[in-house]
Design an enzyme around this catalytic site. Structure first.
Site, mmCIF file in Angstrom:
data_model
loop_
_atom_site.group_PDB
_atom_site.id
_atom_site.type_symbol
_atom_site.label_atom_id
_atom_site.label_comp_id
_atom_site.label_asym_id
_atom_site.label_seq_id
_atom_site.Cartn_x
_atom_site.Cartn_y
_atom_site.Cartn_z
ATOM 1 N N LYS A 172 -42.704 77.025 -40.790
ATOM 2 C CA LYS A 172 -43.520 77.141 -42.000
ATOM 3 C C LYS A 172 -44.948 77.466 -41.613
ATOM 4 O O LYS A 172 -45.664 76.628 -41.059
ATOM 5 C CB LYS A 172 -43.520 75.832 -42.787
ATOM 6 C CG LYS A 172 -44.263 75.973 -44.107
ATOM 7 C CD LYS A 172 -44.575 74.640 -44.753
ATOM 8 C CE LYS A 172 -45.992 74.194 -44.552
ATOM 9 N NZ LYS A 172 -47.017 75.113 -45.063
ATOM 10 N N GLU A 245 -49.978 67.936 -32.749
ATOM 11 C CA GLU A 245 -51.190 68.502 -32.136
ATOM 12 C C GLU A 245 -52.253 68.489 -33.213
ATOM 13 O O GLU A 245 -52.166 69.260 -34.177
ATOM 14 C CB GLU A 245 -50.919 69.943 -31.658
ATOM 15 C CG GLU A 245 -49.894 70.053 -30.537
ATOM 16 C CD GLU A 245 -50.430 69.574 -29.193
ATOM 17 O OE1 GLU A 245 -51.563 69.061 -29.122
ATOM 18 O OE2 GLU A 245 -49.693 69.701 -28.203
ATOM 19 N N CYS A 279 -59.300 74.022 -32.562
ATOM 20 C CA CYS A 279 -59.173 72.593 -32.271
ATOM 21 C C CYS A 279 -59.976 72.221 -31.034
ATOM 22 O O CYS A 279 -60.577 71.159 -30.967
ATOM 23 C CB CYS A 279 -57.704 72.238 -32.084
ATOM 24 S SG CYS A 279 -56.872 73.236 -30.839
ATOM 25 N N GLU A 377 -65.278 66.474 -37.606
ATOM 26 C CA GLU A 377 -64.866 67.789 -37.112
ATOM 27 C C GLU A 377 -65.141 68.839 -38.187
ATOM 28 O O GLU A 377 -64.305 69.050 -39.071
ATOM 29 C CB GLU A 377 -63.353 67.768 -36.790
ATOM 30 C CG GLU A 377 -62.866 69.045 -36.162
ATOM 31 C CD GLU A 377 -61.333 69.189 -36.124
ATOM 32 O OE1 GLU A 377 -60.645 68.681 -37.015
ATOM 33 O OE2 GLU A 377 -60.849 69.853 -35.195
HETATM 34 P P1 NAD Z 1 -53.649 71.132 -42.205
HETATM 35 O O1 NAD Z 1 -53.262 69.808 -41.644
HETATM 36 O O2 NAD Z 1 -54.322 71.160 -43.537
HETATM 37 O O3 NAD Z 1 -52.370 72.076 -42.376
HETATM 38 C C1 NAD Z 1 -51.509 72.356 -41.303
HETATM 39 C C2 NAD Z 1 -50.127 72.647 -41.848
HETATM 40 O O4 NAD Z 1 -49.591 71.461 -42.427
HETATM 41 C C3 NAD Z 1 -50.075 73.708 -42.950
HETATM 42 O O5 NAD Z 1 -48.930 74.509 -42.746
HETATM 43 C C4 NAD Z 1 -49.957 72.871 -44.213
HETATM 44 O O6 NAD Z 1 -49.351 73.554 -45.289
HETATM 45 C C5 NAD Z 1 -49.101 71.721 -43.752
HETATM 46 N N1 NAD Z 1 -49.238 70.478 -44.515
HETATM 47 C C6 NAD Z 1 -50.271 70.062 -45.277
HETATM 48 N N2 NAD Z 1 -50.029 68.831 -45.791
HETATM 49 C C7 NAD Z 1 -48.815 68.454 -45.323
HETATM 50 C C8 NAD Z 1 -48.025 67.272 -45.443
HETATM 51 N N3 NAD Z 1 -48.437 66.226 -46.168
HETATM 52 N N4 NAD Z 1 -46.849 67.215 -44.786
HETATM 53 C C9 NAD Z 1 -46.423 68.240 -44.015
HETATM 54 N N5 NAD Z 1 -47.125 69.389 -43.871
HETATM 55 C C10 NAD Z 1 -48.301 69.493 -44.494
HETATM 56 O O7 NAD Z 1 -54.519 71.829 -41.076
HETATM 57 P P2 NAD Z 1 -55.266 73.245 -41.125
HETATM 58 O O8 NAD Z 1 -56.472 73.113 -42.016
HETATM 59 O O9 NAD Z 1 -54.282 74.312 -41.383
HETATM 60 O O10 NAD Z 1 -55.731 73.389 -39.590
HETATM 61 C C11 NAD Z 1 -56.929 72.870 -39.092
HETATM 62 C C12 NAD Z 1 -56.697 71.588 -38.306
HETATM 63 O O11 NAD Z 1 -55.729 71.812 -37.288
HETATM 64 C C13 NAD Z 1 -57.944 71.114 -37.570
HETATM 65 O O12 NAD Z 1 -58.071 69.721 -37.678
HETATM 66 C C14 NAD Z 1 -57.661 71.494 -36.119
HETATM 67 O O13 NAD Z 1 -58.369 70.753 -35.151
HETATM 68 C C15 NAD Z 1 -56.191 71.291 -36.045
HETATM 69 N N6 NAD Z 1 -55.620 72.066 -34.944
HETATM 70 C C16 NAD Z 1 -55.129 71.382 -33.860
HETATM 71 C C17 NAD Z 1 -54.611 72.076 -32.777
HETATM 72 C C18 NAD Z 1 -54.046 71.359 -31.587
HETATM 73 O O14 NAD Z 1 -53.295 71.986 -30.847
HETATM 74 N N7 NAD Z 1 -54.352 70.094 -31.368
HETATM 75 C C19 NAD Z 1 -54.586 73.468 -32.804
HETATM 76 C C20 NAD Z 1 -55.086 74.129 -33.920
HETATM 77 C C21 NAD Z 1 -55.589 73.405 -34.993
#
Ligand code: NAD
Length: 478
Positions: A172, A245, A279, A377
């Protein structure tokens, strides 16, 4: 011939599917709608799960070489469509050409290199009496939930190990960046038996359905720390495996012996690569008091040379913020700095009439340690620069966070650099370099930056069960 500019459909059981509902995808550099995307129903997720489960027995039984060959085929498909992927990635994500090349090129490299990793059986004993072997068997069906900053690479980081170890997968993408992933699903029908790789598009609700779905055995998730906690909670109902992650607040510590001018570009890109929607971006820059002024001046001068704009323009080095909610969030951090009277060394003024969601590179000069821009962040191009003079104190400050994803230390005194690096609480600590990743290197977070890791044999193991078989060779002989 696949049309990357139109007709975005999900891949479910090898078929391309639309849905009754749809949502819009935008180009963040123009705020223009660029596509309509199927909004998967719960029934469609069920179909994807059923297709993956049906494909699983044959896929798990396939020789490893077949799965390896499939990954190499995916690499070839990405490479032969690299131009289309890069253009579409820039259009939907906003990143300029260099970033798109890195991500699409990296995705192909990851497939090829991960294909070389093998989780061999471990023979623990093979004596006259007993044979004890631990095998690594696939879990079943994996749900991959991906964010919008590196949509394709972070999907591949899940697809490659899942498929290689014999699992089937449902991916997804983020609702903000679904297009490249939908095209990847469409292309991969040429590399995989139907049902092995499914791509479904939808909003956060679809993610929730996945993490609570009884037919999914593991969730591989990249995203916010708070979302990761939701995923873990909902996965607990069926004790699904999770790899999480999550967010980071990476510190960089600069020692007094560096050359400010020489290091400024490296520190700049450590913080602002992918427009700081990263991230592992440096999110707190600790510079030794003795050279603080010189480093800030050099960083500011370098930042002024960096071209911000539409990623589709050849000279652009930094693109827009990827989506409106994130843009508004970054604006909040700027407002908070203004309200509290923190000094901007650069930026801080946002052109509300800009064509896209643009925020200028912003440097905040030595705000307090408990300010929002330091403690949280922002995930956008606003960086606090901070002074330090005592080594143990800067280590304490660097570690004083719920996050523990990455960190870096910069200096000529290699003994000091290593001494400090060893004390930093983070999954990856870079010394005199940053953002070096490898398929062979475990990547994951300490503390609230994650659970488990991706890449390397350690990451691959997280897609398997330990299956220990012990044979008593003599018991039945007498
Ligand atoms: P997000 O958590 O809003 O969304 C990530 C994914 O989760 C999306 O596909 C979203 O639709 C889905 N999602 C949202 N709510 C959900 C729920 N309750 N249950 C299951 N899935 C759900 O994150 P974002 O805004 O897309 O990405 C930014 C964040 O990701 C930042 O905090 C960044 O640091 C982190 N990030 C971490 C890494 C890593 O490898 N550690 C890499 C890239 C980004």
């Amino acid at each position: 011939m696949i049309d990357f500019n139109h007709d975005y459909r999900m891949t479910i059981g090898g078929r391309l599917e639309t849905s009754a509902g749809s949502f819009k995808a935008f180009n963040p550099a123009t705020k223009q709608e660029i596509a309509r995307v199927p909004d998967a129903t719960r029934a469609q997720l069920d179909q994807a799960v059923a297709a993956a489960r049906a494909a699983f027995p044959q896929w798990r039984a396939a020789p490893r070489e077949q799965r390896q060959a499939a990954l190499i085929r995916i690499a070839e498909l990405i490479e032969s469509h690299a131009e289309q992927f890069m253009a579409l990635l820039t259009r939907e994500q906003g990143k300029p050409r260099a970033g798109a090349e890195w991500e699409i090129g990296g995705s192909a490299i990851w497939c090829r290199e991960m294909a070389k990793l093998a989780l061999n059986d471990e023979v623990l004993e093979d004596s006259a009496e007993r044979r004890v072997v631990t095998r690594f068997t696939p879990l079943g069906v994996v749900g991959a939930i991906v964010p919008w900053n590196f949509p394709i690479l972070l999907a591949i980081w899940k697809i490659a190990p899942a498929l290689l170890t014999g699992n089937c997968i449902i991916v997804k993408p983020s609702p903000f960046t679904p297009l490249c992933t939908l095209k990847l699903g469409e292309l991969c029908r040429d590399a995989l038996p139907e049902g092995v790789l499914n791509v479904v598009s939808g909003g956060d609700e679809l993610g929730k359905w996945m993490s609570s779905h009884a037919g999914i055995d593991k969730i591989a998730f990249t995203g916010h720390t708070d979302t990761g906690k939701h995923v873990m909670r909902s996965a607990a109902a069926s004790l699904k495996r999770v790899t999480l992650e999550l967010g980071g607040n990476d510190p960089a510590i600069v020692l007094p012996d560096v050359d400010p001018k020489a290091i400024a570009p490296q520190l700049f890109w450590a913080a602002f690569q992918n427009n700081a929607q990263f991230c592992n971006a440096t999110k707190r820059l600790y510079v030794h008091d003795r050279i603080y002024g010189a480093v800030l001046a050099a960083l500011t001068a370098y930042a002024k040379t960096v071209v911000v704009g539409d990623g589709a323009q050849a000279d652009t080095q930094l693109g827009p913020i990827q989506n409106e909610p994130q843009y508004l969030k970054v604006l909040e951090y700027i407002e908070d700095c203004k309200k509290n009277g923190y000094r901007f060394a650069l930026g801080g003024e946002v052109d509300a009439d800009a064509q896209g969601w643009f925020v200028p590179v912003t440097l905040v000069d030595d705000p307090p340690e408990d300010s929002r821009v330091v403690a949280e962040e922002p995930f956008g191009p606003i960086l606090p620069t901070l002074r330090w003079h005592d080594e143990s104190d800067v280590i304490r400050r660097a570690n004083d966070t719920r996050y523990g994803l990455g960190a870096s230390v910069w200096g000529r005194d290699l003994a000091a650099v290593q001494r400090i690096g060893r004390q930093l609480e983070a999954g990856t600590v870079w010394l005199n370099e940053v953002h070096q990743y490898s398929p062979y290197q475990a990547f994951g977070g300490h503390k609230e930056s994650g659970v488990g890791c991706e890449n390397s044999l350690h990451g691959m193991m997280e897609y398997t069960n330990w299956h220990t078989i012990t044979l008593n060779k003599t018991a039945m002989m007498g």
